[in-house]
Design an enzyme around this catalytic site. Structure first.
Site, mmCIF file in Angstrom:
data_model
loop_
_atom_site.group_PDB
_atom_site.id
_atom_site.type_symbol
_atom_site.label_atom_id
_atom_site.label_comp_id
_atom_site.label_asym_id
_atom_site.label_seq_id
_atom_site.Cartn_x
_atom_site.Cartn_y
_atom_site.Cartn_z
ATOM 1 N N ASP A 458 4.913 43.142 46.176
ATOM 2 C CA ASP A 458 6.311 42.237 46.120
ATOM 3 C C ASP A 458 6.819 42.177 44.294
ATOM 4 O OD1 ASP A 458 4.534 41.298 43.701
ATOM 5 O OD2 ASP A 458 5.078 39.105 43.585
HETATM 6 C C1 LAN Z 1 0.196 38.736 36.628
HETATM 7 C C2 LAN Z 1 2.376 39.152 36.738
HETATM 8 C C3 LAN Z 1 3.424 39.041 38.305
HETATM 9 C C4 LAN Z 1 2.715 38.347 38.938
HETATM 10 C C5 LAN Z 1 3.311 38.219 40.803
HETATM 11 C C6 LAN Z 1 4.075 39.422 40.837
HETATM 12 C C7 LAN Z 1 4.930 36.633 39.839
HETATM 13 C C8 LAN Z 1 2.912 37.760 41.471
HETATM 14 O O1 LAN Z 1 4.097 38.003 42.999
HETATM 15 C C9 LAN Z 1 1.775 38.638 42.364
HETATM 16 C C10 LAN Z 1 0.649 38.646 40.482
HETATM 17 C C11 LAN Z 1 1.368 38.646 39.507
HETATM 18 C C12 LAN Z 1 1.304 40.435 39.323
HETATM 19 C C13 LAN Z 1 0.538 39.267 38.876
HETATM 20 C C14 LAN Z 1 -1.086 39.091 38.613
HETATM 21 C C15 LAN Z 1 -1.619 38.714 37.012
HETATM 22 C C16 LAN Z 1 -1.637 38.807 35.901
HETATM 23 C C17 LAN Z 1 -1.227 40.417 35.730
HETATM 24 C C18 LAN Z 1 -0.025 38.071 35.841
HETATM 25 C C19 LAN Z 1 -0.252 37.023 35.964
HETATM 26 C C20 LAN Z 1 0.447 37.993 34.996
HETATM 27 C C21 LAN Z 1 -1.305 37.913 33.701
HETATM 28 C C22 LAN Z 1 -2.209 38.229 34.931
HETATM 29 C C23 LAN Z 1 -3.031 38.854 34.126
HETATM 30 C C24 LAN Z 1 -4.465 38.617 34.913
HETATM 31 C C25 LAN Z 1 -3.513 38.339 32.952
HETATM 32 C C26 LAN Z 1 -5.099 38.486 32.278
HETATM 33 C C27 LAN Z 1 -6.150 37.417 32.786
HETATM 34 C C28 LAN Z 1 -7.855 38.189 33.230
HETATM 35 C C29 LAN Z 1 -8.261 36.900 34.208
HETATM 36 C C30 LAN Z 1 -7.757 39.010 33.288
#
Ligand code: LAN
Length: 729
Positions: A458
């Site tokens: 995305d």
């Molecule tokens: C994010 C932030 C962005 C988000 C979007 C692009 C909004 C979404 O549409 C796809 C997934 C994604 C890229 C995403 C995945 C998981 C993230 C990276 C996070 C929510 C930001 C932080 C999170 C990450 C997993 C935090 C670390 C935690 C663990 C469990 C390892």
């Protein structure tokens, strides 16, 4: 500091002050890399004045002027953009805090501690302030995220952070937090990841940690549980965890560590049955209880595999291969790593392997800075190294939705934003992408920066849409030639799942049954990639826009790709007409995407029962004041739940965008929502922060502070172009 210093040498301990002078903090933007600096020297302050963006991040008065009162939604858009433009950073993007999760800062601070990295007094001071400000007022503990109730995970780790930065255990806040931790069962009842970190510190003994066998990386690829099939965030965390677990490494024992052994447990430390508490977990932490299968596997690993079957040869092979994969992750990202969780763990792994002072450790420590942030509460760790490409794309699209992309007033801002996206496109696949199990990424964009370099379908979609929108508007520079757009599209076309839908970083590589091996306890649905209505829609809209401008490129493939996606979106609709959102809260967010997917194939309220039921659901949730208000509890419970603080501008904007995309026939509810957004706009054009907006893994919330600009502007702008004669005051 040399490795000979003990961690407790009083002069090496951070000096704690009450607070820092917020007017001395600066955020440095180097091509999208964000780092915070504290200017102790008065001359430096003169050389490097605080920007409006710095002031805004820090909650200081931005001193931006009062603007003429809007007479209609378009005026409100102009005011909003006038304010937001002042926050644009030199490289063309926007910064923001990206906090929420309360388990990230501990990883970083524990890593500093165990690698003997000095913590400057201003960092220690602001970390202390942040955690004290964020302690739950009733019980003094911390939860999984800032709005969550106290857990052992949050409380044991953040208490430890406070100790590391120098807070006295007899400080009233510490006494209170300890009381809560004891009531919850103490650190023996912490979830897996906390037990891991506490063992790295030597506060727990490694026997309390459920197995993290690095040899799982030796499984052949065809094996259904092989880790290359897991969701990227889980496998990239499991990797360094496994390496460190294999070493059973703990840092040097210090007085503070001896103190923590007395403070974090209910039992007398010497008599704790470490192995016997491997599965102890506080019920509040236990969002996803371990399955019988995982418990059996753990039993087998501890009692049979490790003592009798595991040869030295296997152990060595597993360690070498994990080490190699850690290096590949570090090289691919210049040590920024996927996110601060695995970045912290990779740092410790390199410290164990390469020793203090090695390049890998030094570079890691520098890169950990990229995720740190400061606001008026203090310093904390962001969920990623920023939200750069993502927010920039939404801003561009919001302006286009308002029909202002041609307006000379906003051309400089948009041109800078376009240049940023130009600079941030990932131009090459990873070196040896097959070996390190990476997804194709040529032509893609990451969520944050190209240094981090992880394509998300995305993020690619929103960025490519934004680039095309601007480059197809007369007068914008043509920075990306067609081939670079085709590269992005080719990569997007690798993202479709069997179901027709799209996931996040990769198409789904394993079965949902892998959830039975979810060892983290605190999150749900983390083991594999799932179908996400948001990501699917983003890809649909990107491909649709692309096809409008390049109708002859892979025509049939794209057409059937879109068809399969929208079919999947329809199949995800729940009986009440709603869709469940995975990356922001929750049904309101998902409705915006789902209804846009339907629209992209011409299905709207008037001709589609899916669209109609989606709209009816939203309308049924509109509040008396015209707004929408959803609580993060919706994500956990999977039922629409109202937020206790009433209507939220961001959710209201999502709902309105959804209704307008669906051509909802009655303008009245839409006008009411628009009025609410306009009424909440401040005299200088900004909107104030309300409740938290984002989520991941069902249970953990995360902030998207720029949504209150990008989505409000989008909703107002769409309204202004759709109903040009409506004033709404
Ligand atoms: C994010 C932030 C962005 C988000 C979007 C692009 C909004 C979404 O549409 C796809 C997934 C994604 C890229 C995403 C995945 C998981 C993230 C990276 C996070 C929510 C930001 C932080 C999170 C990450 C997993 C935090 C670390 C935690 C663990 C469990 C390892």
């Amino acid at each position: 500091r040399t490795s000979g210093d003990t961690l407790d040498t009083p002069t090496k301990r951070p000096k704690l002050e009450d607070k820092t002078d917020l007017t001395r903090w600066r955020m440095l933007d180097e091509k999208g890399r964000h780092t915070w600096h504290y200017l102790e020297d008065d001359e430096a302050i003169e050389r490097w004045p605080q920007s409006s963006a710095d002031k805004w991040y820090l909650g200081l008065d931005t001193e931006l002027p009062t603007l003429p009162k809007p007479k209609n939604p378009l005026d409100a858009v102009v005011n909003g953009l006038t304010f937001f433009e002042k926050l644009q950073l030199p490289s063309g993007q926007w910064g923001c805090e990206y906090g929420g999760p309360m388990f990230l800062l501990p990883g970083v601070v524990i890593t500093w501690y165990v690698t003997k990295t000095p913590i400057p007094w201003y960092v220690a001071t602001e970390i202390k302030n942040y955690l004290l400000a964020r302690a739950n007022p009733e019980d003094g503990g911390w939860g999984l995220h800032i709005e969550g109730e106290s857990t052992v995970f949050g409380t044991s780790l953040n208490y430890t952070v406070l100790r590391i930065v120098g807070v006295d255990p007899e400080h009233p806040a510490m006494v209170k937090a300890r009381g809560t931790l004891q009531k919850l069962g103490g650190a023996t009842h912490a979830p897996h990841w906390a037990k891991f970190w506490l063992s790295v510190m030597g506060v727990c003994k490694w026997d309390i940690v459920n197995p993290i066998p690095p040899e799982i990386w030796l499984l052949p690829d065809w094996v259904p549980i092989a880790p290359w099939r897991w969701w990227i965030h889980i496998r990239q965390v499991f990797l360094p965890m496994g390496y460190i677990y294999e070493k059973k490494w703990s840092c040097e024992e210090t007085d503070m560590i001896r103190g923590l052994r007395q403070e974090l447990f209910v039992e007398n430390w010497e008599s704790i049955d470490w192995a016997g508490n491997r599965n102890s977990i506080c019920p509040i932490d236990n969002f996803h209880p371990k399955s019988w299968l995982l418990n059996t596997a753990n039993w087998f690993l501890v009692n049979i595999w490790n003592p009798y079957l595991r040869t030295k040869g296997i152990a060595k092979k597993a360690e070498d291969w994990s080490s190699k994969l850690i290096d590949m992750e570090d090289e691919n990202t210049d040590y920024a790593d996927l996110a601060p969780v695995n970045a912290a763990m990779n740092t410790v792994a390199c410290y164990i392997r390469d020793g203090p002072g090695s390049y890998s450790v030094r570079r890691h420590i520098e890169r950990l800075e990229d995720a740190m942030w400061v606001n008026n509460e203090g310093m904390f760790c962001n969920g990623t190294n920023g939200v750069q490409c993502w927010d920039t794309s939404f801003l561009i699209q919001a302006v286009a939705d308002a029909g202002l992309e041609q307006d000379p007033r906003f051309r400089p801002m948009l041109t800078k934003a376009l240049k940023f996206l130009d600079d941030q496109q990932i131009r090459e696949n990873c070196k040896d992408q097959g070996v390190c199990y990476r997804q194709q990424r040529k032509g893609a964009w990451a969520f944050s920066t190209k240094d981090q370099g992880y394509a998300v379908c995305d993020c690619v979609s929103e960025a490519v849409k934004s680039v095309v929108l601007l480059q197809k508007t007369p007068g914008y520079p043509q920075l990306l030639e067609d081939q670079r757009i085709f590269d992005a599209i080719d990569t997007l076309l690798t993202y479709q799942n069997q179901t027709g839908a799209c996931s996040s970083y990769e198409p789904t590589r394993g079965s949902e049954l892998l959830e039975m091996l979810n060892a983290a306890e605190v999150f749900g649905k983390i083991m594999v990639e799932y179908d996400y209505v948001e990501c699917t829609t983003a890809v649909v809209t990107a491909l649709s826009l692309f096809q409008k401008h390049w109708p002859d490129y892979k025509t049939q493939e794209i057409k059937s790709f879109i068809g399969r996606c929208v079919k999947a979106v329809k199949s995800f609709q729940r009986p009440d007409g709603s869709w469940y959102g995975n990356w922001a809260i929750c049904f309101t967010y998902a409705a915006m995407f789902a209804l846009e997917s339907l629209r992209s194939i011409g299905e709207t309220y008037g001709n589609s029962s899916y669209s109609k039921r989606g709209c009816d659901f939203l309308i049924s949730k509109q509040r008396e004041d015209g707004g929408w208000s959803e609580s993060y509890r919706s994500c956990e419970r999977m039922v629409y739940t109202e937020h206790s603080t009433g209507s939220q501008v961001v959710m209201t904007a999502w709902a309105l965008v959804a209704l307008m995309k669906a051509d909802y026939p009655d303008i009245e509810p839409i006008k009411k929502g628009i009025k609410l957004i306009m009424d909440r706009q401040q005299a200088n054009g900004e909107w104030k922060q309300e409740a938290i907006e984002g989520v991941f893994n069902k249970s953990c919330m995360i902030s998207y502070p720029n949504y209150k600009f990008t989505f409000t502007v989008k909703a107002l702008g769409m309204f202004a172009t759709k109903y040009p004669n409506e004033t709404v005051i």
